[in-house]
Scaffold this motif. Sequence first.
Motif, PDB file in Angstrom:
ATOM      1  N   ARG A  24       0.828  -1.206   0.000  1.00 54.69           N
ATOM      2  CA  ARG A  24       0.000   0.000   0.000  1.00 54.69           C
ATOM      3  C   ARG A  24       0.864   1.258   0.000  1.00 54.69           C
ATOM      4  N   SER A  25       0.461   2.248  -0.804  1.00 53.51           N
ATOM      5  CA  SER A  25       1.231   3.485  -0.894  1.00 53.51           C
ATOM      6  C   SER A  25       1.251   4.225   0.435  1.00 53.51           C
ATOM      7  N   GLN A  26       0.188   4.092   1.252  1.00 51.48           N
ATOM      8  CA  GLN A  26       0.155   4.817   2.519  1.00 51.48           C
ATOM      9  C   GLN A  26       1.218   4.293   3.477  1.00 51.48           C
ATOM     10  N   ASP A  27       1.588   2.997   3.348  1.00 53.56           N
ATOM     11  CA  ASP A  27       2.660   2.470   4.180  1.00 53.56           C
ATOM     12  C   ASP A  27       3.993   3.094   3.790  1.00 53.56           C
ATOM     13  N   SER A  75       7.651  17.375   5.499  1.00 55.41           N
ATOM     14  CA  SER A  75       7.848  16.288   6.456  1.00 55.41           C
ATOM     15  C   SER A  75       8.957  15.356   5.995  1.00 55.41           C
ATOM     16  N   ALA A  76       8.938  15.010   4.707  1.00 58.75           N
ATOM     17  CA  ALA A  76       9.972  14.119   4.176  1.00 58.75           C
ATOM     18  C   ALA A  76      11.349  14.770   4.232  1.00 58.75           C
ATOM     19  N   LEU A  77      11.430  16.058   3.889  1.00 54.30           N
ATOM     20  CA  LEU A  77      12.719  16.756   3.853  1.00 54.30           C
ATOM     21  C   LEU A  77      13.245  17.066   5.249  1.00 54.30           C
ATOM     22  N   VAL A  78      12.363  17.530   6.125  1.00 57.30           N
ATOM     23  CA  VAL A  78      12.795  17.907   7.473  1.00 57.30           C
ATOM     24  C   VAL A  78      13.181  16.682   8.291  1.00 57.30           C
ATOM     25  N   ASN A  79      12.437  15.591   8.135  1.00 60.11           N
ATOM     26  CA  ASN A  79      12.770  14.370   8.869  1.00 60.11           C
ATOM     27  C   ASN A  79      14.075  13.755   8.388  1.00 60.11           C
ATOM     28  N   SER A  80      14.494  14.109   7.175  1.00 58.08           N
ATOM     29  CA  SER A  80      15.793  13.664   6.661  1.00 58.08           C
ATOM     30  C   SER A  80      16.741  14.853   6.589  1.00 58.08           C
ATOM     31  N   SER A  81      16.615  15.768   7.537  1.00 53.46           N
ATOM     32  CA  SER A  81      17.418  16.990   7.542  1.00 53.46           C
ATOM     33  C   SER A  81      18.895  16.682   7.377  1.00 53.46           C
ATOM     34  N   HIS A  82      19.536  17.438   6.466  1.00 49.55           N
ATOM     35  CA  HIS A  82      20.956  17.299   6.154  1.00 49.55           C
ATOM     36  C   HIS A  82      21.251  16.055   5.323  1.00 49.55           C
ATOM     37  N   MET A  83      20.200  15.382   4.835  1.00 50.74           N
ATOM     38  CA  MET A  83      20.367  14.227   3.962  1.00 50.74           C
ATOM     39  C   MET A  83      19.533  14.446   2.707  1.00 50.74           C
ATOM     40  N   PRO A  84      20.102  14.220   1.515  1.00 51.19           N
ATOM     41  CA  PRO A  84      19.303  14.353   0.299  1.00 51.19           C
ATOM     42  C   PRO A  84      18.166  13.341   0.274  1.00 51.19           C
ATOM     43  N   VAL A  85      17.012  13.762  -0.222  1.00 49.76           N
ATOM     44  CA  VAL A  85      15.864  12.879  -0.396  1.00 49.76           C
ATOM     45  C   VAL A  85      15.620  12.750  -1.896  1.00 49.76           C
ATOM     46  N   SER A  86      15.533  11.531  -2.377  1.00 53.59           N
ATOM     47  CA  SER A  86      15.401  11.316  -3.813  1.00 53.59           C
ATOM     48  C   SER A  86      14.064  11.838  -4.330  1.00 53.59           C
ATOM     49  N   ARG A  87      14.026  12.106  -5.630  1.00 53.96           N
ATOM     50  CA  ARG A  87      12.783  12.559  -6.256  1.00 53.96           C
ATOM     51  C   ARG A  87      11.679  11.516  -6.079  1.00 53.96           C
ATOM     52  N   ASN A  88      12.031  10.249  -6.284  1.00 52.63           N
ATOM     53  CA  ASN A  88      11.023   9.203  -6.144  1.00 52.63           C
ATOM     54  C   ASN A  88      10.457   9.162  -4.731  1.00 52.63           C
ATOM     55  N   ALA A  89      11.330   9.327  -3.726  1.00 53.47           N
ATOM     56  CA  ALA A  89      10.859   9.309  -2.339  1.00 53.47           C
ATOM     57  C   ALA A  89       9.912  10.472  -2.074  1.00 53.47           C
ATOM     58  N   LEU A  90      10.203  11.633  -2.638  1.00 51.78           N
ATOM     59  CA  LEU A  90       9.333  12.792  -2.447  1.00 51.78           C
ATOM     60  C   LEU A  90       7.995  12.600  -3.160  1.00 51.78           C
ATOM     61  N   ILE A  91       8.042  11.997  -4.340  1.00 52.04           N
ATOM     62  CA  ILE A  91       6.800  11.737  -5.074  1.00 52.04           C
ATOM     63  C   ILE A  91       5.931  10.747  -4.305  1.00 52.04           C
ATOM     64  N   ILE A  92       6.554   9.715  -3.733  1.00 44.69           N
ATOM     65  CA  ILE A  92       5.814   8.745  -2.925  1.00 44.69           C
ATOM     66  C   ILE A  92       5.242   9.419  -1.684  1.00 44.69           C
ATOM     67  N   SER A 101       2.536   7.788  -7.536  1.00 49.83           N
ATOM     68  CA  SER A 101       3.436   6.767  -8.067  1.00 49.83           C
ATOM     69  C   SER A 101       4.514   7.430  -8.918  1.00 49.83           C
ATOM     70  N   PRO A 102       5.793   7.146  -8.661  1.00 51.73           N
ATOM     71  CA  PRO A 102       6.862   7.744  -9.473  1.00 51.73           C
ATOM     72  C   PRO A 102       6.738   7.421 -10.956  1.00 51.73           C
ATOM     73  N   ASP A 103       6.127   6.279 -11.281  1.00 51.30           N
ATOM     74  CA  ASP A 103       6.001   5.883 -12.684  1.00 51.30           C
ATOM     75  C   ASP A 103       4.977   6.730 -13.435  1.00 51.30           C
ATOM     76  N   ALA A 104       3.986   7.259 -12.706  1.00 49.31           N
ATOM     77  CA  ALA A 104       2.904   7.991 -13.366  1.00 49.31           C
ATOM     78  C   ALA A 104       2.953   9.496 -13.115  1.00 49.31           C
ATOM     79  N   TYR A 105       3.804   9.932 -12.207  1.00 51.44           N
ATOM     80  CA  TYR A 105       3.823  11.340 -11.792  1.00 51.44           C
ATOM     81  C   TYR A 105       4.850  12.123 -12.606  1.00 51.44           C
ATOM     82  N   ASP A 106       4.450  13.287 -13.101  1.00 49.78           N
ATOM     83  CA  ASP A 106       5.356  14.148 -13.859  1.00 49.78           C
ATOM     84  C   ASP A 106       6.330  14.821 -12.889  1.00 49.78           C
TER      85      ASP A 106
END
Length: 240
Positions: free
Chosen positions: A83-86, A161-178, A183-188
């Motif tokens: 599930r995407s919510q997980d 939330s995704a960026l701040v919780n990983s503060s000082h660490m890069p967050v991938s585009r796919n992780a941000l889209i999720i 879905s990274p496959d369908a999202y522009d």
Amino acid sequence: MRVVIVEDQDDWRNTVADHLSQLGYEVKDMSTLAELDTLMQAGAPDILILDANLPDGNGLNHVARLRAAAPQMGIMMLTGRLRSQDRVHGLSAGADHYLTKPVKLAELVATLSALSRRLRLVEAAPPEDIAGWSYDPPARRLCSPAGRMIDVTEGESRLLSALVNSSHMPVSRNALIIALGESPDAYDPHRLDTMIHRLRLKLKGHGTPELQLRNVYGVGYMCITQVKILSRSAPTESEL
């Protein structure tokens, strides 16, 4: 690079540990959260590979605590949940990657290698550590060092939330889209860039220092400003 694997399937855990050791990683493996807690008291590894479903608890429920205890540690989640919510729960709590079982060994190694490169990038160029900002995710509200309140949209809140919780660490585009629930496959991906751009504009002009979201070429984005989380919304058992 020190790697810890927490997985209760002995054969698969041993296979991964042996393979990573042959690749030059310093590997420790275990099967419970209790063992992980004991290890963390002595010091965090560079990267943690954590199964979501363990005999003594749910790994997803521990991600936020682990991230708070070791902000620089890379965290890879493994789970059979689809599930995407997980995924959103895990990534929003601070996980860097979320792999769904059964995971091919080559995919795990490629993800681990990418995360290792990101960690070395951060070590080579230490981010600016600025205190004074705070963020309340449930209220979707930021507070600047000058005390100015900034309300954000639902989508902006998920990104923050995704960026701040990983503060000082890069967050991938796919992780941000999720994290946006997409879905990274369908999202522009250009939509993601547009959202980040608008969020940056919203954060400008609220005093010094500014909350900075930096583009990491070939990876994604990184929050280089220290932000205090005022409250966290943990997933409930029904959601898991």
